[in-house]
Design an enzyme around this catalytic site. Sequence first.
Site: not given
Length: 399
Positions: A72, A159, A187, A207, A209, A245, A333
Amino acid sequence: MEARKVYMDNNATTPLHPQVKEEMIKAMEVFGNPSSMHQFGRAARSMVIEARQSVASFIGSKPEEIVFTGSGSESSNTVLSILACPARLCDCSGLGKFSKIITTTIEHPCVLETAKCISQRDIEVKFLSVDQYGKIRMEELEEELKKGPALVSIMTANNEIGTIQDIKQIARLSHKYDSLFHTDAVQAVGKIPVDVNDLDIDLLSLSGHKVYGPKGIGALYVKKGTPFCPLIRGGHQESGRRAGTENTLGIIGFGKALQVRANEMPAEHERLLGYKKRLKDGLKNNIEDIHFNGHPQDCLANTLNVSFPGAEGESILLYLDLAGIAVSTGSACASGSLDPSHVLLSTGIPIEYAHGSIRISMGRDTTSEDIDYMIEVIPKVIQKIRKMSTVKIGGGKNE
Ligand SMILES: Cc1ncc(COP(=O)(O)O)c(C=O)c1O
């Protein structure tokens, strides 16, 4: 007996959904490079195509409008960096008229820090303030938009406090003044309905996860015709919009996660709203001097941010961890830093409230018993910490 484990940090990351795990284990057999023409490449390519369709249909876009990224954070970095492209060699020639970014003080660091960095390169950046609930003020946005076309980047849901912005209105206002609208919906996607057409969004970050998919995979929605410039160059992948890739396994997991989310999200939303109300009431009735952060209604059902003045957030986290409950203070974070949350400070709460806050974020595995357990444990922990603390309830030193 195994110690009780209650995971209440789903805004930091979510566990892999069992169906996603199963799909990814199968996909591990598929090792071909999706760019290769032979059968091994074709096998991988067809799985990437399917995943792209799943992500696109979840947000109401066309598959060719989805660019897979590494996270994200990368998606949002890409968007903001388009304005700083010095060459204008790519699809970004139409960007010349946008010389300003309008964002907010409560964004995730992936937007905040990128905006600050870009402001060093002759791009003006305006950080909009928010009210006590974390909502932007439309008049302030309009005043800024009147000054000239801009790239507006405002998150859908926060978040830390869960506040949901009026995205449709923000997009409409941005377009009225000939500006581009990007939203960090990391979120929001998977928790509330997000339809890029209905909301009239130009660019959107998501994102893997946060939706019970794997880590290290993100996506960026780019509305057809939107000027674009890759952040990572040097390959034809993702239609030349993101070289490298493809993370085939991550993409497949992400696609599966959103396919499953489409079925689970509506019922889960109602269940979590009920849990949140019960948890809020339970804490309010058993703890004096408590303050809930975020918007009372326009808020993610899974997120409860609460301040206990006189108790340090980090101490609360550690005591709850001992009792098997995982929560966070501020964003993941920012953990490791004792600075109070920039989001909470932006809402104007006193510094001791910001220091004494925790974020509880429920998820698909949260049970009614987990809520009972939290209502039992949290008041005891707060009482214990406040007793040990030299700070009086409501702030101020004891001595
Ligand atoms: C609102 C928001 N934006 C962006 C991100 C970053 O996403 P990722 O971890 O995929 O880089 C997060 C993660 O915490 C987030 O909460």
